[in-house]
Design an enzyme around this catalytic site. Structure first.
Site, PDB file in Angstrom:
ATOM      1  N   SER A  52       0.815  -1.215   0.000  1.00  0.00           N
ATOM      2  CA  SER A  52       0.000   0.000   0.000  1.00  0.00           C
ATOM      3  C   SER A  52       0.850   1.267   0.000  1.00  0.00           C
ATOM      4  O   SER A  52       1.966   1.295   0.515  1.00  0.00           O
ATOM      5  CB  SER A  52      -0.915   0.005   1.227  1.00  0.00           C
ATOM      6  OG  SER A  52      -0.144  -0.132   2.414  1.00  0.00           O
ATOM      7  N   GLN A 107       1.718   4.471   1.672  1.00  0.00           N
ATOM      8  CA  GLN A 107       1.624   4.631   3.116  1.00  0.00           C
ATOM      9  C   GLN A 107       2.676   5.599   3.639  1.00  0.00           C
ATOM     10  O   GLN A 107       3.607   5.998   2.936  1.00  0.00           O
ATOM     11  CB  GLN A 107       1.813   3.270   3.799  1.00  0.00           C
ATOM     12  CG  GLN A 107       3.160   2.618   3.491  1.00  0.00           C
ATOM     13  CD  GLN A 107       3.267   1.227   4.097  1.00  0.00           C
ATOM     14  OE1 GLN A 107       3.891   1.063   5.137  1.00  0.00           O
ATOM     15  NE2 GLN A 107       2.666   0.233   3.440  1.00  0.00           N
ATOM     16  N   HIS A 152       4.324   6.670   7.922  1.00  0.00           N
ATOM     17  CA  HIS A 152       4.290   6.347   9.346  1.00  0.00           C
ATOM     18  C   HIS A 152       4.316   7.635  10.165  1.00  0.00           C
ATOM     19  O   HIS A 152       5.072   8.559   9.855  1.00  0.00           O
ATOM     20  CB  HIS A 152       5.483   5.468   9.725  1.00  0.00           C
ATOM     21  CG  HIS A 152       5.606   4.252   8.865  1.00  0.00           C
ATOM     22  ND1 HIS A 152       4.651   3.257   8.851  1.00  0.00           N
ATOM     23  CD2 HIS A 152       6.549   3.878   7.964  1.00  0.00           C
ATOM     24  CE1 HIS A 152       5.013   2.320   7.982  1.00  0.00           C
ATOM     25  NE2 HIS A 152       6.158   2.677   7.432  1.00  0.00           N
ATOM     26  N   LYS A 193       7.297   4.520  13.807  1.00  0.00           N
ATOM     27  CA  LYS A 193       7.750   3.354  13.053  1.00  0.00           C
ATOM     28  C   LYS A 193       8.725   3.765  11.939  1.00  0.00           C
ATOM     29  O   LYS A 193       8.464   3.538  10.752  1.00  0.00           O
ATOM     30  CB  LYS A 193       6.546   2.608  12.458  1.00  0.00           C
ATOM     31  CG  LYS A 193       6.884   1.211  11.945  1.00  0.00           C
ATOM     32  CD  LYS A 193       5.700   0.626  11.180  1.00  0.00           C
ATOM     33  CE  LYS A 193       6.045  -0.736  10.609  1.00  0.00           C
ATOM     34  NZ  LYS A 193       5.050  -1.202   9.632  1.00  0.00           N
ATOM     35  N   GLU A 209      11.813   3.239   9.483  1.00  0.00           N
ATOM     36  CA  GLU A 209      12.229   1.981   8.851  1.00  0.00           C
ATOM     37  C   GLU A 209      13.522   2.169   8.056  1.00  0.00           C
ATOM     38  O   GLU A 209      13.752   3.222   7.462  1.00  0.00           O
ATOM     39  CB  GLU A 209      11.162   1.491   7.856  1.00  0.00           C
ATOM     40  CG  GLU A 209       9.832   1.140   8.462  1.00  0.00           C
ATOM     41  CD  GLU A 209       8.808   0.730   7.409  1.00  0.00           C
ATOM     42  OE1 GLU A 209       7.763   0.186   7.794  1.00  0.00           O
ATOM     43  OE2 GLU A 209       9.045   0.977   6.201  1.00  0.00           O
ATOM     44  N   HIS A 244       5.536   6.358   0.783  1.00  0.00           N
ATOM     45  CA  HIS A 244       6.293   5.317   0.104  1.00  0.00           C
ATOM     46  C   HIS A 244       5.405   4.107  -0.174  1.00  0.00           C
ATOM     47  O   HIS A 244       4.321   3.965   0.389  1.00  0.00           O
ATOM     48  CB  HIS A 244       7.505   4.878   0.932  1.00  0.00           C
ATOM     49  CG  HIS A 244       7.159   4.285   2.267  1.00  0.00           C
ATOM     50  ND1 HIS A 244       6.854   5.062   3.369  1.00  0.00           N
ATOM     51  CD2 HIS A 244       7.055   2.994   2.686  1.00  0.00           C
ATOM     52  CE1 HIS A 244       6.595   4.278   4.401  1.00  0.00           C
ATOM     53  NE2 HIS A 244       6.697   3.008   4.016  1.00  0.00           N
ATOM     54  N   ARG A 288      -2.495   4.289   5.626  1.00  0.00           N
ATOM     55  CA  ARG A 288      -2.563   3.811   4.232  1.00  0.00           C
ATOM     56  C   ARG A 288      -3.570   4.604   3.416  1.00  0.00           C
ATOM     57  O   ARG A 288      -4.572   5.080   3.942  1.00  0.00           O
ATOM     58  CB  ARG A 288      -2.970   2.335   4.183  1.00  0.00           C
ATOM     59  CG  ARG A 288      -2.026   1.375   4.879  1.00  0.00           C
ATOM     60  CD  ARG A 288      -2.531  -0.059   4.755  1.00  0.00           C
ATOM     61  NE  ARG A 288      -1.621  -1.021   5.354  1.00  0.00           N
ATOM     62  CZ  ARG A 288      -1.665  -1.392   6.628  1.00  0.00           C
ATOM     63  NH1 ARG A 288      -2.592  -0.880   7.427  1.00  0.00           N
ATOM     64  NH2 ARG A 288      -0.800  -2.274   7.096  1.00  0.00           N
ATOM     65  N   LYS A 298      -6.958  -2.885   2.415  1.00  0.00           N
ATOM     66  CA  LYS A 298      -7.052  -2.617   3.844  1.00  0.00           C
ATOM     67  C   LYS A 298      -7.659  -1.231   4.091  1.00  0.00           C
ATOM     68  O   LYS A 298      -7.856  -0.445   3.178  1.00  0.00           O
ATOM     69  CB  LYS A 298      -5.663  -2.706   4.485  1.00  0.00           C
ATOM     70  CG  LYS A 298      -5.061  -4.104   4.467  1.00  0.00           C
ATOM     71  CD  LYS A 298      -3.714  -4.132   5.172  1.00  0.00           C
ATOM     72  CE  LYS A 298      -3.128  -5.526   5.190  1.00  0.00           C
ATOM     73  NZ  LYS A 298      -1.802  -5.562   5.844  1.00  0.00           N
TER      74      LYS A 298
END
Length: 410
Positions: free
Chosen positions: A99, A101, A103, A126, A128, A259, A278, A284
């Site tokens: 997806s 998205q 954070h 979150k 990454e 991203h 998302r 979702k």
């Protein structure tokens, strides 16, 4: 001590033994069953409750072991994060787009969790880190302004979904504020308008020469539309950077960076959280309003998203992002090297062997408690090291060793 780790079989994963996740799990645990009908998406290494690692030989959950022996985390980790492992380490095998998205940052994550705990299930941020194992395709951040202007001018279908007024305003004055207006209008466009514009572009691609189609990312557009027909996310490729990381190249995703992973295998390390906002390329729950409001809209070249590592010695590169939760070592020991010692660090760490094997390893000092000590490593082996433990590797002759280690640099 060696860990047995959870495998996640999400629909976007790679089927059967084509998946690096399945290959690594099978190499580490020969009895692990791999069906060619199933997709193997993620290998999780850590203490996250949705896929906790267990200690090989005792079956104890790693989180329980840490609670019994909190000193293995290291004093700096305990002082900063409490008596818990602050990161989740992963391998991803991606066969179709994840997806679109971003954070939230820490304070926003706390706010979202308080407002909607059923959607945003923890109060943590979150960030990454992604390190490619194979050529790894992704969308990340907004394109430079001149590229977005070019796409708006050449794609009437894109203008249709962002709105002609918004498109013309951005073309005349390509500011972050005007980009936000375009993106918001696109993500909130009526379903009928989106589907009509997508179909119009598909028709025009069929009549376009190959060179022009390639310039306008026809193959990527059609791949996304095949998996997500009618999804507005198919248009996102004209606003977002499309990049391919080569093996060993890294990308850091801080808060509020838009991203989507598209294809390939990678190592990933993140703060221990599930917080994802998302919108697009997913069945979702989509939270368009939150995503649009939180994003950073700076427009930078794709190559600026690459994150450079620091060479610690001849065989180790440290990727140390601007967060305290985690860092990642990439350890590459060429064939012919008789011995290599991973430096002791002040935090607990997790080591994954991606390629190669060893005739012997030495851990000093031994892990506390009654746990089986590691004597050798092979592809797929996952090792938990306590703070201040060193690991001496003796690769088999003729064997290149490639491993990754998640740790904290505090």
């Amino acid at each position: 001590m060696e860990l047995e780790c959870a495998v996640q079989k999400y629909a976007w994963g790679v089927p059967g033994m084509k998946s690096s996740v399945a290959q690594l799990a099978k190499a580490a645990t020969p009895e692990f069953e791999v069906s060619e009908e199933e997709t193997f998406a993620e290998l999780w290494m850590g203490t996250h409750p949705n896929g906790p690692s267990v200690i090989k030989g005792t079956g104890e959950v790693l989180g329980h072991y840490i609670r019994r022996h909190p000193g293995v985390l290291g004093t700096p980790v305990i002082q900063t994060f409490g008596e818990q492992l602050p990161f989740l380490f992963k391998v991803l095998s991606v066969n179709q787009a994840l997806s679109i998205q971003a954070h939230p940052n820490k304070s926003h994550a706390e706010e979202l969790h308080q407002q909607r705990p059923e959607v945003y299930k923890d109060p943590n941020h979150k960030p990454e880190m992604t390190i490619a194992l194979t050529p790894f395709q992704a969308l990340c951040g907004f394109r430079p302004a001149h590229e977005i202007v070019k796409h708006l001018r050449e794609l009437p279908e894109l203008q249709q979904v962002v709105g002609e007024d918004n498109a013309n305003t951005f073309i005349e004055e390509p500011t972050e504020g005007n980009l936000k207006e375009c993106f918001s209008a696109m993500m909130n466009a009526p379903k009928e308008k989106i589907e009509s514009a997508l179909n119009d572009l598909i028709t025009r691609f069929s009549e376009m020469d190959a060179a022009k189609g390639s310039e306008l990312l026809q193959d990527l557009f059609m791949t996304l539309h095949d998996k997500y027909p009618g999804d507005v996310g198919c248009f996102s490729i004209y606003l977002l950077n499309y990049l391919t990381l080569q093996p060993g190249q890294a990308m850091f995703l801080g808060p509020n960076v838009i991203h989507a992973y598209l294809f390939g295998d990678c190592i990933e390390c993140m703060a221990c959280s599930d917080n994802v906002v998302r919108a697009g390329l997913t069945p979702k729950y989509q939270d368009v309003e939150t995503l649009v409001s939180m994003l950073e809209y700076n427009m930078v070249p794709a190559e600026s998203r690459n994150f450079e590592g620091f060479k610690m010695d001849n065989y180790t590169i440290l990727y140390n992002p601007p967060v305290l939760d985690f860092a990642v070592d990439m350890i590459e020991v060429p064939s012919g090297v008789e011995q290599y010692t991973l430096r002791p660090v002040e935090s607990a760490s997790i080591v994954l062997v991606v390629e190669g094997n060893t005739s012997k390893v030495e851990v000093n000092p031994p892990a506390p408690g009654e746990v089986p000590q590691v004597t050798s490593l092979q592809r797929g082996s996952v090792i938990f090291l306590a703070a201040d433990q060193s690991l001496t590797l003796k690769p088999n002759s003729g064997s290149r060793l490639l491993a990754f280690r998640a740790l904290c640099v505090l």
